[in-house]
Design a protein around this motif. Structure first.
Motif, PDB file in Angstrom:
ATOM      1  N   ASN A 147       0.973  -1.104   0.707  1.00  6.56           N
ATOM      2  CA  ASN A 147      -0.045  -0.004  -0.097  1.00  6.56           C
ATOM      3  C   ASN A 147       0.741   1.218  -0.039  1.00  6.56           C
ATOM      4  O   ASN A 147       0.404   2.284  -0.128  1.00  6.56           O
ATOM      5  N   LEU A 165      -5.404   7.354   6.364  1.00  3.67           N
ATOM      6  CA  LEU A 165      -6.134   7.329   5.642  1.00  3.67           C
ATOM      7  C   LEU A 165      -6.664   6.710   4.685  1.00  3.67           C
ATOM      8  O   LEU A 165      -7.478   6.160   3.825  1.00  3.67           O
ATOM      9  N   ARG A 166      -5.390   6.502   3.760  1.00  8.85           N
ATOM     10  CA  ARG A 166      -5.356   5.746   2.829  1.00  8.85           C
ATOM     11  C   ARG A 166      -4.858   3.788   3.254  1.00  8.85           C
ATOM     12  O   ARG A 166      -5.635   3.311   2.165  1.00  8.85           O
ATOM     13  N   SER A 169      -8.941   3.639   4.029  1.00  8.41           N
ATOM     14  CA  SER A 169      -9.761   3.876   1.768  1.00  8.41           C
ATOM     15  C   SER A 169      -9.755   2.375   1.068  1.00  8.41           C
ATOM     16  O   SER A 169     -10.618   1.826   0.390  1.00  8.41           O
ATOM     17  N   LYS A 170      -8.909   1.812   1.637  1.00  5.39           N
ATOM     18  CA  LYS A 170      -8.551  -0.261   0.971  1.00  5.39           C
ATOM     19  C   LYS A 170      -9.071  -0.963   2.261  1.00  5.39           C
ATOM     20  O   LYS A 170      -9.136  -2.389   2.256  1.00  5.39           O
TER      21      LYS A 170
END
Length: 172
Positions: A147, A165-166, A169-170
């Protein structure tokens, strides 16, 4: 390269008392390493603490630490965070909790006056439906490899929030 269970990485300019960070983890059954990167006078190692001299931005220091880390798990730490009871195996408890909650971003909780309220950890503190962001969440190195780590656009601040946050979001 010898693997360790957990690599604890931090960016710091506070090298005068950096050895105190080890007190957080010294009673752990896990094999760990602490990598502190920043403007120290020299590179050196004391027990499980490795000091790496770098005159770059904090996020770049963390990137250096991540790149030399050997742990299956990565813990992004701060030089001013200490467990309340250092006699407990807090590191093992934190990693075990993360292992038992696959793809959850398990978090330490700050207990100072400002951060005692769990809502102070929300992305948007005025919205109770806003996600709670972790602090020092144990991350599997394989998650970072798939990621990505810190975005180069965040060279000074908010890189950790962007990363969390990334991941959220996954599906984390």
């Amino acid at each position: 390269m010898k693997k360790v269970d957990v690599s604890i990485i931090l960016s710091t300019k506070n090298f005068r008392n950096i050895e105190n960070i080890n007190q957080n983890f010294q009673n752990s059954q896990l094999d760990y390493e602490i990598i502190a990167v920043g403007p120290s006078k020299k590179n050196y190692e004391i027990d499980k603490l490795k000091i790496v001299q770098s005159f770059t931005k904090p996020v770049q220091c963390l990137e250096i630490a991540k790149n030399i880390s050997k742990g299956e798990w990565l813990l992004i730490w701060s030089d001013d965070v200490f467990f309340l009871d250092i006699k407990k195996d807090n590191l093992k408890n934190l990693i075990d909790l993360a292992k038992n909650n696959e793809n959850f971003l398990i978090s330490c909780r700050l207990m100072n006056e400002i951060n005692r309220d769990l809502n102070s950890h929300r992305y948007d503190t005025s919205n109770l439906n806003s996600p709670i962001l972790p602090i020092a969440a144990p991350l599997k190195n394989e998650w970072i490899k798939s990621n990505g780590f810190y975005d180069k656009n965040f060279i000074a601040t908010l890189a950790d929030i962007d990363l969390y946050l990334r991941l959220m979001s996954k599906g984390f």
